[in-house]
Design a protein around this motif. Sequence first.
Motif, PDB file in Angstrom:
ATOM      1  N   ARG A 114       5.521  33.369 -31.768  1.00 30.46           N
ATOM      2  CA  ARG A 114       6.370  33.802 -30.650  1.00 30.46           C
ATOM      3  C   ARG A 114       6.041  35.203 -30.163  1.00 30.46           C
ATOM      4  N   ARG A 115       5.803  36.107 -31.080  1.00 29.47           N
ATOM      5  CA  ARG A 115       5.598  37.510 -30.683  1.00 29.47           C
ATOM      6  C   ARG A 115       4.157  37.812 -30.279  1.00 29.47           C
ATOM      7  N   PHE A 116       3.196  37.286 -31.044  1.00 31.17           N
ATOM      8  CA  PHE A 116       1.800  37.655 -30.827  1.00 31.17           C
ATOM      9  C   PHE A 116       0.905  36.513 -30.347  1.00 31.17           C
ATOM     10  N   HIS A 117       1.463  35.300 -30.244  1.00 29.33           N
ATOM     11  CA  HIS A 117       0.682  34.111 -29.858  1.00 29.33           C
ATOM     12  C   HIS A 117      -0.498  33.930 -30.809  1.00 29.33           C
ATOM     13  N   LEU A 118      -0.193  34.053 -32.087  1.00 27.10           N
ATOM     14  CA  LEU A 118      -1.200  34.021 -33.142  1.00 27.10           C
ATOM     15  C   LEU A 118      -0.689  33.162 -34.290  1.00 27.10           C
ATOM     16  N   ILE A 119      -1.568  32.344 -34.836  1.00 27.23           N
ATOM     17  CA  ILE A 119      -1.243  31.596 -36.053  1.00 27.23           C
ATOM     18  C   ILE A 119      -2.320  31.867 -37.092  1.00 27.23           C
ATOM     19  N   SER A 120      -1.960  31.658 -38.343  1.00 24.81           N
ATOM     20  CA  SER A 120      -2.927  31.666 -39.443  1.00 24.81           C
ATOM     21  C   SER A 120      -2.988  30.240 -39.960  1.00 24.81           C
ATOM     22  N   ALA A 121      -4.168  29.806 -40.335  1.00 26.84           N
ATOM     23  CA  ALA A 121      -4.313  28.427 -40.801  1.00 26.84           C
ATOM     24  C   ALA A 121      -5.624  28.267 -41.552  1.00 26.84           C
ATOM     25  N   ALA A 122      -5.679  27.186 -42.316  1.00 28.77           N
ATOM     26  CA  ALA A 122      -6.917  26.807 -42.990  1.00 28.77           C
ATOM     27  C   ALA A 122      -7.708  25.912 -42.029  1.00 28.77           C
ATOM     28  N   VAL A 123      -8.939  26.309 -41.762  1.00 25.63           N
ATOM     29  CA  VAL A 123      -9.807  25.546 -40.868  1.00 25.63           C
ATOM     30  C   VAL A 123     -11.105  25.248 -41.621  1.00 25.63           C
ATOM     31  N   PRO A 124     -11.417  23.967 -41.831  1.00 27.90           N
ATOM     32  CA  PRO A 124     -12.685  23.652 -42.483  1.00 27.90           C
ATOM     33  C   PRO A 124     -13.849  24.213 -41.655  1.00 27.90           C
TER      34      PRO A 124
END
Length: 74
Positions: free
Chosen positions: A39-49
């Motif tokens: 919501r604030r930064f339009h950023l996600i963290s995730a695991a990406v192969p």
Amino acid sequence: MQMHISLKLDAQEAERGAPALLQQLEEAGVQQIDAKHLRRFHLISAAVPPERVDSVRALPEVLDVTPVGIVKAI
């Protein structure tokens, strides 16, 4: 590989949590999505192969995909 994914979202979509976009990312191979900064930064963290990074980058709503730990000024 743990990645930060910067997204192009309007304020309303970010406020709703971008459910359709998150589903699209999961379909592209993104796992373990942490959307606390969506919501604030339009950023996600995730695991990406590693073999899926290019397909995630190719999504129209994705601005950038960078490994966690690398900071780039916007």
